[in-house]
Design a protein around this motif. Structure first.
Motif, mmCIF file in Angstrom:
data_model
loop_
_atom_site.group_PDB
_atom_site.id
_atom_site.type_symbol
_atom_site.label_atom_id
_atom_site.label_comp_id
_atom_site.label_asym_id
_atom_site.label_seq_id
_atom_site.Cartn_x
_atom_site.Cartn_y
_atom_site.Cartn_z
ATOM 1 N N PRO A 192 -13.890 -39.379 -20.289
ATOM 2 C CA PRO A 192 -13.991 -40.541 -21.011
ATOM 3 C C PRO A 192 -12.606 -40.363 -21.867
ATOM 4 O O PRO A 192 -12.142 -41.620 -22.413
ATOM 5 N N GLN A 193 -12.182 -39.164 -21.922
ATOM 6 C CA GLN A 193 -10.724 -39.064 -23.051
ATOM 7 C C GLN A 193 -9.656 -40.072 -22.385
ATOM 8 O O GLN A 193 -8.680 -40.225 -23.029
ATOM 9 N N TRP A 194 -10.050 -40.176 -21.072
ATOM 10 C CA TRP A 194 -8.997 -41.013 -20.082
ATOM 11 C C TRP A 194 -9.246 -42.392 -20.208
ATOM 12 O O TRP A 194 -8.414 -43.011 -19.332
ATOM 13 N N ARG A 195 -10.064 -42.953 -20.957
ATOM 14 C CA ARG A 195 -10.401 -44.318 -20.771
ATOM 15 C C ARG A 195 -9.176 -45.013 -21.644
ATOM 16 O O ARG A 195 -8.514 -44.455 -22.624
ATOM 17 N N ARG A 196 -9.031 -46.152 -21.271
ATOM 18 C CA ARG A 196 -7.717 -46.689 -21.861
ATOM 19 C C ARG A 196 -7.785 -47.137 -23.454
ATOM 20 O O ARG A 196 -7.155 -47.221 -24.274
ATOM 21 N N ASP A 197 -9.319 -47.254 -23.732
ATOM 22 C CA ASP A 197 -9.649 -47.309 -25.278
ATOM 23 C C ASP A 197 -9.742 -46.134 -26.055
ATOM 24 O O ASP A 197 -9.917 -46.076 -27.238
ATOM 25 N N ARG A 198 -9.771 -44.760 -25.310
ATOM 26 C CA ARG A 198 -9.660 -43.697 -25.890
ATOM 27 C C ARG A 198 -8.436 -42.521 -25.822
ATOM 28 O O ARG A 198 -8.183 -41.595 -26.646
ATOM 29 N N VAL A 199 -7.588 -42.950 -24.888
ATOM 30 C CA VAL A 199 -6.770 -42.060 -24.549
ATOM 31 C C VAL A 199 -5.672 -42.097 -25.716
ATOM 32 O O VAL A 199 -5.297 -42.907 -26.305
ATOM 33 N N ALA A 200 -5.064 -40.629 -25.942
ATOM 34 C CA ALA A 200 -4.157 -40.642 -26.991
ATOM 35 C C ALA A 200 -2.931 -40.991 -26.712
ATOM 36 O O ALA A 200 -2.334 -41.075 -25.344
ATOM 37 N N VAL A 251 -0.071 -40.370 -26.952
ATOM 38 C CA VAL A 251 1.089 -39.418 -26.400
ATOM 39 C C VAL A 251 1.042 -39.414 -25.142
ATOM 40 O O VAL A 251 1.932 -39.000 -24.400
ATOM 41 N N PHE A 252 -0.052 -39.672 -24.481
ATOM 42 C CA PHE A 252 -0.406 -39.460 -22.995
ATOM 43 C C PHE A 252 -0.510 -40.747 -22.019
ATOM 44 O O PHE A 252 -0.203 -40.575 -21.125
ATOM 45 N N ALA A 253 -0.375 -41.719 -22.746
ATOM 46 C CA ALA A 253 -0.389 -43.040 -22.212
ATOM 47 C C ALA A 253 0.060 -44.327 -22.920
ATOM 48 O O ALA A 253 -0.274 -44.165 -24.197
ATOM 49 N N GLU A 254 0.838 -45.073 -22.660
ATOM 50 C CA GLU A 254 1.489 -46.375 -23.358
ATOM 51 C C GLU A 254 0.382 -47.499 -23.409
ATOM 52 O O GLU A 254 -0.643 -47.136 -22.643
ATOM 53 N N PRO A 255 0.559 -48.424 -24.341
ATOM 54 C CA PRO A 255 -0.466 -49.498 -24.490
ATOM 55 C C PRO A 255 -0.911 -50.164 -23.120
ATOM 56 O O PRO A 255 -2.041 -50.698 -22.914
ATOM 57 N N ARG A 256 0.179 -50.066 -22.247
ATOM 58 C CA ARG A 256 0.047 -51.125 -20.824
ATOM 59 C C ARG A 256 -0.903 -49.921 -19.912
ATOM 60 O O ARG A 256 -1.261 -50.712 -19.057
#
Length: 254
Positions: A67-75, A77-82
């Motif tokens: 779940p740390q890679w869900r779009r609402d939880r990912v940091a 620095v690891f993924a942009e808003p899109r």
């Protein structure tokens, strides 16, 4: 009477691996990129490559398990808003992300984490280019003008249409599909594809992004499709995501 079958040879793909991955023999390969330290070609070790890109359904399973890679939880620095913005929600695909379509809007960090979660890795650029040089019958079709024109025709299509599902194209000589004409794909060393000598100055914040082996240039200028891929990947940061960029995983030979 019980028939005893011999064990598979070391490094052979068995079971689900044989269904999901294709084994490539490796060898000396002349890249379309000219490496200063590899005038006579680069050596590609034997490896296995996913037959098709990772799909939305496969990536959803990864997100649910991590779940740390869900779009609402990912940091950030690891993924942009899109990141995964085409999904209906953080844990639902929806009409704009069908299960068998290749996953897009995914960052390099997320793609790398997915591959690591299944005991794999992202392919290197050379591995991807080596696999992508094949057509349906030949391991290296790059000198065929008709093959090059077919690839360019794929890339010239409008990108605003819905993505087809993965695996529609005929397998190439290695059994790998969709390397051209579906989505762009992350590689492990995407940021080392272009080198500007001015970026080697001491104190340059970007100097660690570039390949220390030397500058790269196009050795086969007729291979425009490769040039487009290099330009695309080298323009990105690891947290970036786009509507036509996905990935597949690779595994080194055991």
């Amino acid at each position: 009477m019980v028939l005893l079958l011999p064990p598979p040879p070391p490094g052979a793909l068995v079971g689900n691996e044989a269904l999901r991955y294709a084994g490539l023999p490796g060898g000396t390969f002349r890249s379309a990129l000219q490496y200063e330290d590899s005038k006579d070609g680069v050596h590609v070790a034997p490896f296995a490559l996913m037959r098709t890109p990772v799909t939305n359904a496969q990536f959803l399973a990864f997100v649910q398990a991590n779940p740390q890679w869900r779009r609402d939880r990912v940091a950030g620095v690891f993924a942009e808003p899109r990141y995964l913005s085409h999904w209906s929600s953080a844990t639902q695909l929806g009409p704009n992300a069908l299960p068998q379509q290749p996953v897009v809007w995914v960052s390099w960090f997320a793609a790398n984490a997915y591959c690591e979660s299944i005991g794999a890795r992202l392919p290197t650029w050379t591995e991807w280019e080596y696999a992508a040089a094949a057509d349906e019958t030949r391991r290296d079709a790059r000198k065929d003008p008709a093959w090059r024109e077919r690839i360019l025709a794929w890339y010239s299509r409008p990108s605003n249409a819905a993505l087809p599902r993965a695996g529609l194209q005929a397998p190439n000589a290695y059994g790998v599909q969709d390397l051209h004409g579906l989505v762009w794909e992350w590689t492990d060393d995407y940021s080392a594809l272009l080198v500007d000598a001015d970026n080697r100055n001491q104190g340059d914040a970007d100097k660690t992004r570039f390949c220390g082996a030397g500058a790269l240039s196009m050795d086969d200028r007729e291979n425009y499709a490769v040039l487009m891929r290099v330009a695309m990947l080298s323009s990105l940061e690891g947290a970036n995501a786009t509507a036509n960029l996905g990935f597949r995983c690779a595994r080194s030979a055991k």
